[in-house]
Design a protein around this motif. Structure first.
Motif, short mmCIF file in Angstrom:
data_model
loop_
_atom_site.label_atom_id
_atom_site.label_comp_id
_atom_site.label_asym_id
_atom_site.label_seq_id
_atom_site.Cartn_x
_atom_site.Cartn_y
_atom_site.Cartn_z
N VAL A 1 -22.94 -5.46 20.41
CA VAL A 1 -22.72 -6.65 21.47
C VAL A 1 -22.56 -5.62 22.73
O VAL A 1 -21.71 -4.49 22.56
N SER A 2 -22.94 -5.98 23.74
CA SER A 2 -22.56 -5.20 25.12
C SER A 2 -21.56 -6.11 26.05
O SER A 2 -21.39 -7.22 25.98
N ASP B 1 -22.30 -6.68 28.99
CA ASP B 1 -23.07 -7.77 29.77
C ASP B 1 -23.16 -9.11 29.22
O ASP B 1 -23.43 -10.03 30.01
N GLU B 2 -23.11 -9.41 27.98
CA GLU B 2 -23.42 -10.69 27.34
C GLU B 2 -22.46 -11.54 27.07
O GLU B 2 -22.61 -12.40 26.37
N ILE B 3 -21.22 -11.00 27.28
CA ILE B 3 -19.79 -11.65 26.69
C ILE B 3 -18.91 -12.40 27.64
O ILE B 3 -19.21 -12.10 29.09
N ASP B 4 -18.31 -13.18 27.03
CA ASP B 4 -17.52 -14.04 28.12
C ASP B 4 -16.01 -13.40 27.97
O ASP B 4 -15.41 -13.27 26.91
N ASP C 1 -15.41 -12.19 21.14
CA ASP C 1 -16.29 -11.42 21.88
C ASP C 1 -16.06 -10.05 22.46
O ASP C 1 -16.69 -9.06 22.56
N ALA D 1 -17.28 -6.32 21.53
CA ALA D 1 -17.90 -5.57 22.50
C ALA D 1 -17.40 -4.12 22.39
O ALA D 1 -18.03 -3.08 22.59
N ASP E 1 -16.97 -3.54 35.21
CA ASP E 1 -18.18 -4.14 34.85
C ASP E 1 -18.62 -4.92 35.83
O ASP E 1 -17.78 -5.86 36.53
N THR F 1 -20.71 -7.39 36.27
CA THR F 1 -21.09 -8.53 35.84
C THR F 1 -19.58 -9.35 35.85
O THR F 1 -19.82 -10.95 35.79
#
Length: 97
Positions: free
Chosen positions: A15-16, A18-21, A27, A31, A94, A96
């Motif tokens: 998991v990165s 970038d893809e999580i909430d 999550d 990550a 991050d 994002t």
């Protein structure tokens, strides 16, 4: 359970950040663990290459500088990316978020 016949090793999900909430604690933890495991693997690879370089120098003696050049180059190439930095620096910066 590796001892039982036919059992398989359970790999952690990759998991990165970038893809999580970030509001979902599970999550976020996945990550963080994934990033730390990647860093540990890089560190262990450097340790293995260093051990191979030491062994090459021991075997080749005075000719080690010539005979072990490829391993030394690989070791030097791996050094900059082998430092474990943790996940907090990336997590806080991050883009994002």
């Amino acid at each position: 359970m590796l001892g039982k016949k036919g059992s398989t090793f359970k790999h952690a999900p990759e998991v990165s950040f970038d893809e999580i909430d970030y509001r979902n604690a599970n999550d976020l933890k996945d990550a963080q663990e994934s990033m730390l495991k990647e860093q540990f693997v890089k560190i262990e690879v450097v340790k293995i290459v260093r051990k191979a370089l030491d062994n090459c120098f021991k075997v080749n003696g005075p000719n080690g500088y010539e005979d072990c050049r490829e391993i030394a180059d690989k070791y030097l190439a791996l050094l900059p990316e082998s430092r474990g930095t943790g996940y907090l620096g990336y997590q806080r910066n991050d883009p994002t978020k």
